[in-house]
Design a protein around this motif. Structure first.
Motif, short mmCIF file in Angstrom:
data_model
loop_
_atom_site.label_atom_id
_atom_site.label_comp_id
_atom_site.label_asym_id
_atom_site.label_seq_id
_atom_site.Cartn_x
_atom_site.Cartn_y
_atom_site.Cartn_z
N ALA A 50 -13.28 -21.32 13.87
CA ALA A 50 -12.46 -19.90 13.93
C ALA A 50 -11.21 -20.40 14.90
N ILE A 51 -9.83 -19.89 13.90
CA ILE A 51 -8.66 -20.31 14.43
C ILE A 51 -7.86 -19.38 14.56
N ALA A 52 -7.48 -18.85 15.87
CA ALA A 52 -6.73 -17.73 16.18
C ALA A 52 -5.31 -17.68 15.69
N CYS A 53 -4.71 -16.65 15.55
CA CYS A 53 -3.36 -16.24 15.09
C CYS A 53 -3.02 -14.91 15.30
N ILE A 201 -5.04 -25.39 8.94
CA ILE A 201 -4.62 -24.32 9.57
C ILE A 201 -4.20 -24.23 10.83
N GLY A 202 -4.89 -25.11 11.61
CA GLY A 202 -4.76 -25.26 13.11
C GLY A 202 -3.26 -25.88 13.38
N MET A 203 -2.79 -26.63 12.37
CA MET A 203 -1.53 -27.23 12.56
C MET A 203 -0.39 -26.21 11.71
N MET A 204 -0.98 -25.47 10.71
CA MET A 204 0.23 -24.74 10.19
C MET A 204 0.43 -23.62 11.18
N ARG A 205 -0.38 -22.99 11.86
CA ARG A 205 -0.04 -21.92 12.79
C ARG A 205 0.89 -22.44 13.85
N ASN A 206 0.86 -23.56 13.93
CA ASN A 206 1.60 -24.18 15.01
C ASN A 206 3.00 -25.24 14.62
N HIS A 207 3.75 -24.65 13.71
CA HIS A 207 5.02 -25.14 13.14
C HIS A 207 4.54 -26.35 12.19
N GLY A 208 3.11 -26.62 11.98
CA GLY A 208 2.75 -27.82 11.43
C GLY A 208 2.49 -28.88 12.18
N ALA A 209 2.76 -28.83 13.55
CA ALA A 209 2.51 -30.04 14.52
C ALA A 209 1.25 -30.62 14.51
N SER A 210 1.15 -31.96 14.55
CA SER A 210 -0.01 -32.70 14.38
C SER A 210 -0.70 -32.74 15.75
N ILE A 211 -0.07 -31.99 16.78
CA ILE A 211 -1.06 -32.10 18.30
C ILE A 211 -0.53 -30.66 18.77
N SER A 212 -1.26 -29.87 19.45
CA SER A 212 -1.22 -28.54 20.12
C SER A 212 -0.27 -28.73 21.32
N GLU A 213 0.33 -27.65 21.75
CA GLU A 213 1.12 -27.55 23.10
C GLU A 213 0.07 -28.04 24.28
N GLU A 214 -1.16 -27.72 24.27
CA GLU A 214 -2.00 -27.94 25.15
C GLU A 214 -2.42 -29.27 25.41
N GLN A 215 -2.44 -30.05 24.08
CA GLN A 215 -2.65 -31.32 24.15
C GLN A 215 -1.69 -32.15 24.56
#
Length: 377
Positions: A50-53, A201-215
């Motif tokens: 489940a991927i929130a947006c 989807i996890g990457m695309m919701r975050n500009h396409g970034a390979s890692i999240s801000e939290e990581q």
């Protein structure tokens, strides 16, 4: 005068207290609260991911992107739905192909679907309108290998033959707008069992970034910036919303159960009004009751649908059309040269549907008042 709103969210002290932690911690963007909300939503709906947006619209957009929908492709959508269902297809440069509905359920008519499939068809968006799941068995049978995206904006907690909405197709898309059964103010969720879709989807919701801000924040190498191999978007849910979602998701089952009780009350007490057709729930379905949408038989009623809505408004009862027939809206009618009568059942739904109040802030007196006023017309 008593005023009964068409819908009102149930929020209070628990939600207010829930946002205190992210406010005090300073972690306001997508982080641990969003992750906890995603995990719990996925557990309840029986999905691996489940991927929130930010909304159901962005959830649908991400689903289209994950499927690789592009210019020249066609995506089949029901003609009676909120405009976002078709818009996300346009965002990809593809063509939405409309299909008529079954007026008894307001959902896609699977038999009308057959003739719309071509070698350009790359996805089908099955909408679970107003909280009732579409006829997924028949849609899947006709679709074959074509991916199915569930527009489950209204259907959190709904089920079809024991399977939750969001776990019935290849991807599911939910809304947490205040008119939905649970809310985060604004917000959405994509569900899937597919690891590849989830990662994309996890990457695309975050500009396409390979890692999240939290990581990045918790990593041991502060000099590392993400790699960007995908064209993404900024569709992140905030942790303020995630905190509210963590509270709301635990109330979902109780909210739906209460709505189910009062939906049955309406159906029983309005059954003698021959001009008013109340919703049906096919065998094997568990309705999510995002709204209670009726159809008006103007041949039996003393008033048109629109006049009935005006009368009820004057009596302090809010109503709304179910939604709109997208093919009748200017952008689509003009671009694709579509006539209102090309999809006659959707047109009827557009012109004759009426939602009456059903939500978790109504009292028994409110429901009795709605019934009394409908009977008095």
């Amino acid at each position: 005068m008593r005023k009964i709103q068409i819908s009102q969210p149930v929020t209070g002290e628990e939600e207010w207290l829930a946002v205190r932690e992210p406010l005090e911690s300073g972690w306001l963007t997508s982080g641990p609260k969003v992750r906890a909300f995603e995990q719990r939503f996925g557990e309840i709906h029986g999905v691996k991911h489940a991927i929130a947006c930010t909304s159901a619209t962005t959830a649908l957009h991400l689903a289209m992107a994950a499927l690789g929908i592009k210019a020249g492709d066609e995506v089949i959508v029901p003609a009676f739905t909120w405009i976002s269902t078709a818009n996300v297809v346009e965002y990809m440069g593809a063509k939405p192909v409309f299909v008529d509905i079954d007026l008894s359920t307001f959902n896609m008519n699977p038999e009308a679907l057959k003739s719309k499939i071509t070698n350009k068809t790359k996805a089908i968006i099955a909408v679970h309108l107003f909280g009732l799941c579409a006829d997924m068995d028949r849609i899947k049978e006709i679709a074959g290998d074509i991916p199915i995206v569930e527009d489950a904006a209204c259907a959190a907690g709904a089920q079809y033959k024991g399977v939750y909405a969001g776990a019935l197709g290849d991807l599911g898309c939910f809304s947490f707008h205040p008119r939905k059964s649970i809310t985060t103010g604004e917000g959405g969720m994509v569900t899937t069992q597919n690891d590849d879709y989830s990662e994309t989807i996890g990457m695309m919701r975050n500009h396409g970034a390979s890692i999240s801000e939290e990581q990045r924040h918790h990593g041991a190498q502060p000099f590392i910036l993400p790699e960007f191999n995908l064209l993404g978007y900024n569709y992140r849910m905030t942790d303020l919303q995630g905190a509210v979602g963590c509270v709301q998701i635990e109330k979902l089952e109780a909210f739906i159960a209460e709505r189910e009780e009062w939906a049955k009350f309406y159906i029983e007490n309005l059954k003698d009004l021959d001009w008013l057709k109340t919703p049906i729930t096919p065998e094997g379905s568990k309705h999510g009751w995002q709204s209670f949408v009726c159809s008006i038989d103007e041949s039996r009623s003393q008033h048109t649908r629109n006049r009935l809505m005006q009368i009820l408004e004057e009596k302090g009862i809010s109503t709304r059309p179910g939604t709109h027939a997208v093919h009748m809206l200017g952008y689509y009618a003009n671009k694709y040269d579509i006539s209102a009568d090309d999809f006659p059942e959707a047109k009827k739904a557009n012109d004759l549907s009426m939602a009456i109040p059903l939500h978790n802030r109504m009292s028994s007196e409110d429901y009795e008042h709605v019934v009394q006023q409908l009977k008095s017309i």
